[in-house]
Every structure is written in structure tokens, then in C-alpha cells.
Design a protein around this motif. Structure first.
Motif, PDB file in Angstrom:
ATOM      1  N   GLU A   1      -1.452   8.756   0.792  1.00 15.65           N
ATOM      2  CA  GLU A   1      -2.729   8.209   1.214  1.00 15.65           C
ATOM      3  C   GLU A   1      -2.536   7.479   2.534  1.00 15.65           C
ATOM      4  O   GLU A   1      -1.619   6.691   2.691  1.00 15.65           O
ATOM      5  N   ALA A   2      -3.397   7.761   3.466  1.00 17.10           N
ATOM      6  CA  ALA A   2      -3.296   7.151   4.788  1.00 17.10           C
ATOM      7  C   ALA A   2      -4.552   6.360   5.090  1.00 17.10           C
ATOM      8  O   ALA A   2      -5.176   6.525   6.124  1.00 17.10           O
TER       9      ALA A   2
ATOM     10  N   GLY B   1      -3.783  -0.511  10.986  1.00 13.22           N
ATOM     11  CA  GLY B   1      -4.905  -0.060  10.164  1.00 13.22           C
ATOM     12  C   GLY B   1      -4.510   0.148   8.714  1.00 13.22           C
ATOM     13  O   GLY B   1      -5.262  -0.199   7.798  1.00 13.22           O
ATOM     14  N   HIS B   2      -3.334   0.703   8.490  1.00 17.80           N
ATOM     15  CA  HIS B   2      -2.849   0.916   7.123  1.00 17.80           C
ATOM     16  C   HIS B   2      -2.621  -0.421   6.428  1.00 17.80           C
ATOM     17  O   HIS B   2      -2.964  -0.591   5.259  1.00 17.80           O
ATOM     18  N   HIS B   3      -2.059  -1.372   7.150  1.00 19.62           N
ATOM     19  CA  HIS B   3      -1.809  -2.696   6.580  1.00 19.62           C
ATOM     20  C   HIS B   3      -3.124  -3.383   6.209  1.00 19.62           C
ATOM     21  O   HIS B   3      -3.249  -3.965   5.119  1.00 19.62           O
TER      22      HIS B   3
ATOM     23  N   GLY C   1       0.983   2.132  16.781  1.00 15.74           N
ATOM     24  CA  GLY C   1       0.732   0.745  16.405  1.00 15.74           C
ATOM     25  C   GLY C   1      -0.587   0.597  15.661  1.00 15.74           C
ATOM     26  O   GLY C   1      -0.682  -0.146  14.682  1.00 15.74           O
ATOM     27  N   GLY C   2      -1.600   1.306  16.112  1.00 18.51           N
ATOM     28  CA  GLY C   2      -2.895   1.245  15.450  1.00 18.51           C
ATOM     29  C   GLY C   2      -2.843   1.787  14.034  1.00 18.51           C
ATOM     30  O   GLY C   2      -3.504   1.269  13.138  1.00 18.51           O
ATOM     31  N   CYS C   3      -2.053   2.824  13.828  1.00 17.37           N
ATOM     32  CA  CYS C   3      -1.893   3.396  12.489  1.00 17.37           C
ATOM     33  C   CYS C   3      -1.240   2.376  11.559  1.00 17.37           C
ATOM     34  O   CYS C   3      -1.690   2.183  10.431  1.00 17.37           O
TER      35      CYS C   3
END
Length: 86
Positions: free
Chosen positions: A25-26, A58-60, A53-55
Motif C-alpha cells: 500500500e502506498a 506523504g506516506h508518513h 522526498g515527497g513520497c
């Protein structure tokens, strides 16, 4: 020789997705990667670093939101008044 290499490469490319594990899951990664990529592009042509970095960010943030959702739902159930019967 060239045909054998091409055949082996085709076999590897077609069998690779069949042998790979289930997708993870992303949540938040795609939106964060998009925003980070655009920001990185305008901040000195570093779109790939911005997307990475955005990924991560965003995931966090999506994980933190998921952790807070059950607590907020439980708090909302306790604070809500009981429905009145007619």
C-alpha cells in the motif's frame, strides 16, 4: 547468440511480474511524489529528489492520519448523545 539473449530477456521480463510479491500500500506516496516533484523542479531542477522526498513525507503523513482515525472515532462515540426514541 543474439536471438538467445533476446529470448532470455523476454522470458525474464514476462516472468518477473508473476514472481514478484503482492504490491504494497502506498497511501500518500503518489500525491506526495507529485507535489514534491513539482516543487523540486522549480527549486533548481531536482524533480527526482523532490519526488522521492515527497513520497516519504506523504506516506508518513498518511500513516499518522490512519493511526489517529480510530482514536478520533472512539472519542466521537463517547461524546455523542444517545439517540432518543419516538
Amino acid at each position: 547468440m543474439k536471438l538467445a539473449i533476446i529470448g532470455l530477456a523476454m522470458l525474464a521480463l514476462t516472468a518477473g511480474p508473476l514472481l514478484s510479491p503482492a504490491p504494497a500500500e502506498a497511501k500518500g506516496c503518489l500525491k506526495g511524489a507529485f507535489v514534491g516533484g513539482v516543487a523540486g523542479h522549480y527549486a533548481g531542477h531536482h524533480a527526482v529528489l523532490g519526488a522521492l522526498g515527497g513520497c516519504v513525507v506523504g506516506h508518513h503523513l498518511a500513516n499518522e492520519k490512519d493511526k489517529q482515525a480510530p482514536a478520533a472515532a472512539a472519542q466521537g462515540e463517547q461524546a455523542a448523545p444517545a439517540p432518543k426514541g419516538y
